[in-house]
Design a protein around this motif. Sequence first.
Motif, PDB file in Angstrom:
ATOM      1  N   UNK A  63       0.982  -1.236   0.026  1.00 23.79           N
ATOM      2  CA  UNK A  63       0.063  -0.222   0.091  1.00 23.79           C
ATOM      3  C   UNK A  63       0.924   1.439  -0.078  1.00 23.79           C
ATOM      4  N   UNK A  64       0.380   2.233  -0.962  1.00 21.48           N
ATOM      5  CA  UNK A  64       1.042   3.552  -0.774  1.00 21.48           C
ATOM      6  C   UNK A  64       0.060   4.422  -0.894  1.00 21.48           C
ATOM      7  N   UNK A  65       0.284   5.687  -0.387  1.00 22.00           N
ATOM      8  CA  UNK A  65      -0.721   6.880  -0.439  1.00 22.00           C
ATOM      9  C   UNK A  65      -0.701   7.304  -1.940  1.00 22.00           C
ATOM     10  N   UNK A  66      -1.955   7.716  -2.140  1.00 23.36           N
ATOM     11  CA  UNK A  66      -1.737   8.365  -3.574  1.00 23.36           C
ATOM     12  C   UNK A  66      -0.868   9.167  -4.163  1.00 23.36           C
ATOM     13  N   UNK A  67      -0.411  10.101  -3.384  1.00 24.63           N
ATOM     14  CA  UNK A  67       0.496  11.018  -3.722  1.00 24.63           C
ATOM     15  C   UNK A  67       1.967  10.373  -3.941  1.00 24.63           C
ATOM     16  N   UNK A  68       2.315   9.404  -3.193  1.00 22.32           N
ATOM     17  CA  UNK A  68       3.544   8.562  -3.282  1.00 22.32           C
ATOM     18  C   UNK A  68       3.742   7.642  -4.460  1.00 22.32           C
ATOM     19  N   UNK A  69       2.344   7.059  -4.680  1.00 29.46           N
ATOM     20  CA  UNK A  69       2.671   6.135  -5.726  1.00 29.46           C
ATOM     21  C   UNK A  69       2.323   6.986  -7.220  1.00 29.46           C
ATOM     22  N   UNK A  70       1.802   7.976  -7.063  1.00 27.35           N
ATOM     23  CA  UNK A  70       1.788   8.786  -8.344  1.00 27.35           C
ATOM     24  C   UNK A  70       3.354   9.517  -8.959  1.00 27.35           C
ATOM     25  N   UNK A  71       3.986   9.819  -7.721  1.00 27.96           N
ATOM     26  CA  UNK A  71       5.364  10.275  -7.910  1.00 27.96           C
ATOM     27  C   UNK A  71       6.350   9.242  -8.265  1.00 27.96           C
ATOM     28  N   UNK A  72       6.126   8.038  -7.648  1.00 28.33           N
ATOM     29  CA  UNK A  72       7.085   6.781  -8.377  1.00 28.33           C
ATOM     30  C   UNK A  72       6.814   6.499  -9.896  1.00 28.33           C
ATOM     31  N   UNK A  73       5.298   6.512 -10.194  1.00 33.83           N
ATOM     32  CA  UNK A  73       5.126   6.399 -11.585  1.00 33.83           C
ATOM     33  C   UNK A  73       5.777   7.575 -12.616  1.00 33.83           C
ATOM     34  N   UNK A  74       5.792   8.829 -11.953  1.00 27.77           N
ATOM     35  CA  UNK A  74       6.622   9.804 -12.682  1.00 27.77           C
ATOM     36  C   UNK A  74       8.039   9.740 -12.759  1.00 27.77           C
ATOM     37  N   UNK A  75       8.556   9.200 -11.401  1.00 31.06           N
ATOM     38  CA  UNK A  75       9.769   8.944 -11.421  1.00 31.06           C
ATOM     39  C   UNK A  75      10.498   7.705 -12.265  1.00 31.06           C
ATOM     40  N   UNK A  76       9.656   6.874 -12.496  1.00 35.85           N
ATOM     41  CA  UNK A  76       9.712   5.747 -13.461  1.00 35.85           C
ATOM     42  C   UNK A  76       9.883   6.534 -15.056  1.00 35.85           C
ATOM     43  N   UNK A  77       9.183   7.418 -15.343  1.00 31.69           N
ATOM     44  CA  UNK A  77       9.576   8.059 -16.595  1.00 31.69           C
ATOM     45  C   UNK A  77      10.850   8.888 -16.432  1.00 31.69           C
ATOM     46  N   UNK A  78      11.094   9.704 -15.298  1.00 31.94           N
ATOM     47  CA  UNK A  78      12.384  10.536 -15.567  1.00 31.94           C
ATOM     48  C   UNK A  78      13.443   9.580 -15.565  1.00 31.94           C
TER      49      UNK A  78
END
Length: 209
Positions: A63-78
């Motif tokens: 489980x991750x909070x919505x903000x944290x998983x959002x930033x993970x997906x973005x980091x995965x593109x960066x």
Amino acid sequence: MNGMRRGALIVIEGVDRSGKSTQCKKLVDSLKAMSVNADLVRFPDRSTHIGGLIDKYLKQKSHLCDEAIHLMFTANRWEKKEEMERLLKQGVTLVVDRYSFSGIVYSSIKKNMKLHWCQEPENGLLRPDLVFLLTLSENEMAKRPNFGDERYENTETQEKVAKAFLDMSREQGDWEVVPADGTIEDVHKVLLERAVKKIAEVERKSIRN
Ligand code: 2DT
Ligand code: MG
């Protein structure tokens, strides 16, 4: 670019089971058959460390909070940006299975997640030359009910996602909304024709951020 032609950045977006992955593969294969240098990229890229965390989240093993998983997906593109830019400069056209738009849509349909907040960390990533949005009619969506058991694989989410993608498509240039109810070959023909045109159109232009 001293005579070098760059590749095009082509993204395919859409709800689950709209045929994105199939179309991405076919597009790369057809381009290669026409001697266009092309490669497939997909997001999330589950093979990196960050991608592994995303994979666990999607499989509901963490489980991750919505903000944290959002930033993970973005980091995965960066973390893929440099490599993608290098390939484009070398003349490789990249066909990308989901990108920032999936990132923004899947997060911003959640309660308390603002569209603008979701958009912000995507700024500065490579800007696609062309985005195909594959759409399904409600009738066709109902005919493809084979959800897996990952997060987001349910009718309610998919309906919200479909609507959010359409809203987004109205605000952007360089988007082609492609009805994808038809056969794999019919959809493929449309995508290939548009992609070939776009590749020629941008080959002398600089890569956009
Ligand atoms: P696939 O079924 O295509 O593997 O996608 N997603 C995807 C997000 O929530 N944010 C993102 O940035 C991306 C790229 C869409 C797995 C799920 O991950 C969602 C479906
Ligand atoms: Mg999926």
